[in-house]
Design a protein around this motif. Sequence first.
Motif, short mmCIF file in Angstrom:
data_model
loop_
_atom_site.label_atom_id
_atom_site.label_comp_id
_atom_site.label_asym_id
_atom_site.label_seq_id
_atom_site.Cartn_x
_atom_site.Cartn_y
_atom_site.Cartn_z
N MET A 1 0.82 -1.21 0.00
CA MET A 1 0.00 0.00 0.00
C MET A 1 0.86 1.26 0.00
N GLU A 2 1.97 1.20 0.72
CA GLU A 2 2.84 2.37 0.79
C GLU A 2 3.40 2.70 -0.59
N ARG A 3 3.71 1.64 -1.38
CA ARG A 3 4.25 1.88 -2.72
C ARG A 3 3.20 2.55 -3.59
N ASP A 4 1.92 2.06 -3.48
CA ASP A 4 0.86 2.66 -4.28
C ASP A 4 0.67 4.13 -3.92
N GLU A 5 0.73 4.42 -2.61
CA GLU A 5 0.57 5.80 -2.17
C GLU A 5 1.71 6.67 -2.69
N ASN A 6 2.93 6.09 -2.67
CA ASN A 6 4.08 6.85 -3.15
C ASN A 6 3.95 7.15 -4.64
N VAL A 7 3.48 6.17 -5.40
CA VAL A 7 3.30 6.38 -6.84
C VAL A 7 2.26 7.45 -7.08
N ASP A 9 1.43 9.83 -5.05
CA ASP A 9 2.01 11.12 -4.64
C ASP A 9 2.93 11.67 -5.72
N LEU A 10 3.72 10.79 -6.32
CA LEU A 10 4.64 11.24 -7.36
C LEU A 10 3.87 11.75 -8.57
N LYS A 11 2.82 11.03 -8.94
CA LYS A 11 2.00 11.48 -10.05
C LYS A 11 1.31 12.80 -9.71
N ASP A 12 0.85 12.87 -8.48
CA ASP A 12 0.17 14.08 -8.04
C ASP A 12 1.12 15.27 -8.06
N LEU A 13 2.36 15.03 -7.62
CA LEU A 13 3.38 16.10 -7.62
C LEU A 13 3.68 16.55 -9.04
#
Length: 294
Positions: A1-7, A9-13
């Motif tokens: 789940m943390e990896r999905d959130e990080n991805v 976040d990166l897309k959002d950024l």
Amino acid sequence: MERDENVIDLKDLTLFVYSKKLLVLSSTFAFFLLALLYSLSSPNIYQSSSLLAPANEQDSLSSQLGSYSALAGLAGVSLPNDATNSTTEAIERIKSFDFFSVYFLPNISKENLFALKKWDQESDTLIYNERIFNASSKKWVIQEPSKLQMYEKYKKILSISQDPKTSFVNLSIESPSPKIARDWLNVIILNINESMREEDKYVASNSIDFLNDNYNNTNLNEIREVISKLLQAQIQTQMLASANKDYIFKIIDSPQVAEKKSSPKRLLISLAGILLGFIISIFYIFGIYIFRED
């Protein structure tokens, strides 16, 4: 789940930065304009350079007299020392305050060192900083700068280095005027040769008198032999100093009037402005994004 959130976040950024593209472009363009204006307002600086070769070659006389060093000490004289490198000494002298104040400053126009703003190529005229020097009356607007203040300017425009492989010396001077840079370089080369030549002539003359007195006051043949060789070395030094105009440095590549400026590098300054504006805007947007998430 943390990896999905990080991805996510990166897309959002990435999307957030893209949404601020106008800010990035305007900031980058603003820094580019500032850098361009700075580079255009900076006067052209010209550099005159010269390649010099050591001219004072010694014949390793000290190695020939090594066996006589103890007797020479009894005679009250010292043998020549190969460790003393005249080229290295000359380089350090050129950079020194004493050389600047005695041999350089009296041979130039002080306002050209401290107050010269730029050189007008079309009219071939020198333009001075009016808040420092009045060109019409040829008087200082401020209190005339001290020698130490002048020396600080001198150190900034002077560049000198020696190639450890060839022993050749590169000497250069910068100025808003290419002619002044060339003339100042000639002043340095002429005066370092003349000053060290006259000093060596003076020392050799005194040494010859001293050695002659010691020769007449001793009856030991060994000491007389040492003194004779020392006399030979001092006479040789005196002869070379008197006959050789290029006593310390021979000019391999003489100073020239530069046709192209050495600085400012306006293209590099403009590119640096673009890069700086882009980086600052990205970090600014990233900061906004972090605070928004918090």
